[in-house]
Design an enzyme around this catalytic site. Structure first.
Site, PDB file in Angstrom:
ATOM      1  N   CYS A 112       0.963  -1.336   0.064  1.00  0.00           N
ATOM      2  CA  CYS A 112       0.281   0.103  -0.009  1.00  0.00           C
ATOM      3  C   CYS A 112       0.952   0.968   0.115  1.00  0.00           C
ATOM      4  O   CYS A 112       0.401   2.393   0.005  1.00  0.00           O
ATOM      5  CB  CYS A 112      -1.044  -0.035   1.070  1.00  0.00           C
ATOM      6  SG  CYS A 112      -0.211  -0.158   2.723  1.00  0.00           S
ATOM      7  N   ASP A 153       2.635   2.542   2.352  1.00  0.00           N
ATOM      8  CA  ASP A 153       2.937   3.371   3.634  1.00  0.00           C
ATOM      9  C   ASP A 153       4.001   3.260   4.351  1.00  0.00           C
ATOM     10  O   ASP A 153       4.746   2.085   4.207  1.00  0.00           O
ATOM     11  CB  ASP A 153       1.763   2.629   4.679  1.00  0.00           C
ATOM     12  CG  ASP A 153       0.250   3.164   4.069  1.00  0.00           C
ATOM     13  OD1 ASP A 153       0.279   3.598   3.139  1.00  0.00           O
ATOM     14  OD2 ASP A 153      -0.616   2.552   4.683  1.00  0.00           O
ATOM     15  N   CYS A 207      -2.674   5.582   4.943  1.00  0.00           N
ATOM     16  CA  CYS A 207      -4.175   5.586   5.203  1.00  0.00           C
ATOM     17  C   CYS A 207      -4.578   6.082   6.496  1.00  0.00           C
ATOM     18  O   CYS A 207      -3.684   6.037   7.306  1.00  0.00           O
ATOM     19  CB  CYS A 207      -4.671   4.588   4.530  1.00  0.00           C
ATOM     20  SG  CYS A 207      -4.486   3.109   5.606  1.00  0.00           S
ATOM     21  N   CYS A 258      -2.355  -3.015   8.146  1.00  0.00           N
ATOM     22  CA  CYS A 258      -2.142  -1.633   8.804  1.00  0.00           C
ATOM     23  C   CYS A 258      -1.895  -1.648  10.088  1.00  0.00           C
ATOM     24  O   CYS A 258      -0.911  -1.097  10.875  1.00  0.00           O
ATOM     25  CB  CYS A 258      -3.311  -0.518   8.622  1.00  0.00           C
ATOM     26  SG  CYS A 258      -3.854  -0.174   7.050  1.00  0.00           S
TER      27      CYS A 258
END
Lengths: 220, 156
Positions: B62, B64, B88, B131
């Site tokens: 993603c 991140d 995010c 996450c």
């Protein structure tokens, strides 16, 4: 209509006609023959369902390659939507309206996916049964670089600063795109996965840059 | 006209995040939004301090990046924690919560922190579990960095 525009229309139509399909029309039941364009039945002119299991490249009628010409893709997209958009079916049968909605949104999805170098790469990877792994990245030097770039974007205040970062980052993505293309060409999927992972970080930075450009009201 | 009215109501709901009906209208859970809008412990600690451990991790799926730092006192207790995350809402909320939780814990206790606890507290959906995993990995990396620093300090 000039000769030139006639020729032009003919070329586009032919490219759509290329996707021949052999099956019977859901509406009138007659066999749809080879010479009939893929989107509509040649007998009753009813819109046809999108082909099951057809990949986005075939759907859009472009050759299956990472180096696709984005202008050609955009042209195909507009052309397809000219025929498929639900607005064209407002006075047609309900079933045709539904097919047009489904077909048209599928084309939207395909276009969006194939247009961006990152999503195109991930899509092609998935067609080959692979994906970017969800494990955690630990390459400290690389992460430090990404962190610093993110911070630079965050603290960029003037238009010059942000536009310079934008230019630099776009060039980085472009370079990665070339490397991904080579890796796909050589069939080196391991390298493709590695490169797309890197591209993902730079694409995130790009999103941040675009948000910053918008919030600063910079007009390009 | 009816569709217009519902549209307006939805816009109002989405804008006023503090109203209780946010849980129904927004796709993020209220706990995530709270940590996202008021992140705790954002910032940096001195990387060179031998009592500070730094964890830097990223998620290639993603894009991140997450930096999480802890400061440990002489009794092995974590007295401060800071983070900086580019990602995010779930990634930011996970790292914010993680820094809150490790503060006041000993190094050994902090090692036991699981991503599932973070995910549960924030009600993360399955697609966002990674996450919380990233936050757990960031803590582990920070603790391991601290240990390595301490061990190399003893040798000298």
């Amino acid at each position: 209509m000039s000769i030139r525009s006639l020729l032009f229309n003919d070329v586009i139509k032919k490219s759509i006609y290329k996707q021949h399909r052999l099956f019977s029309c859901w509406s009138c039941g007659k066999d749809v023959q080879r010479v009939v364009p893929a989107l509509f039945c040649g007998h009753c002119n009813a819109i046809q369902h999108p082909m099951k299991g057809e990949n986005y490249f075939k759907l859009m009628g472009v050759s299956e390659s990472y180096d696709l010409d984005e202008n050609v893709l955009a042209k195909k997209y507009k052309e397809l939507q000219r025929y498929l958009h639900p607005d064209k079916f407002a006075s047609r049968a309900k079933q045709e309206q539904e097919i047009s909605e489904r077909y048209s949104s599928l084309v939207n999805e395909a276009y969006k996916t194939l247009l961006e170098p990152l999503t195109r790469g991930i899509y092609m990877l998935r067609l080959r049964g692979k994906d970017i792994p969800e494990n955690t990245e630990v390459d400290q030097q690389f992460l430090m670089e990404i962190m610093e770039k993110n911070e630079e974007v965050e603290s960029a205040e003037s238009e010059e600063e942000i536009m310079a970062l934008n230019k630099e980052n776009k060039a980085k993505i472009k370079k990665l795109q070339k490397q991904v293309s080579t890796a796909f060409f050589e069939g080196d999927l391991k390298r493709v996965i590695k490169l797309l992972g890197i591209m993902k970080y730079y694409t995130s930075i790009d999103n941040q840059i675009q948000t910053s450009i918008r919030s600063k009201g910079i007009i390009r | 006209m009816a569709f217009l009215v519902t549209n307006i109501r939805r816009c109002v709901c989405l804008k006023s995040f503090s109203t209780p009906n946010i849980v129904q209208t927004a796709s993020y859970h209220a706990n995530v939004i709270d940590h996202y809008e008021n992140p705790r412990n954002v910032g940096s600690l001195d990387k060179k301090d031998k009592n500070v451990g730094t964890g830097l991790v990223g998620a290639p799926a993603c894009g991140d990046v997450m930096k999480l730092q802890i400061k440990v006192d002489d009794n092995g207790k974590i007295i401060d924690a800071k983070f900086k995350t580019f990602g995010c809402g779930s990634a930011i909320a996970s790292s914010s919560l993680a820094t809150e939780w490790v503060k006041g814990k000993t190094v050994d206790e902090a090692l036991k922190l699981k991503n599932t606890d973070i995910a549960k507290e924030l009600s993360l959906p399955p697609v966002k579990l990674h996450c919380s995993m990233l936050a757990e990995d960031a803590i582990k990396a920070a603790l391991s960095d601290y240990r390595i620093k301490q061990q190399s300090g003893e040798k000298q």
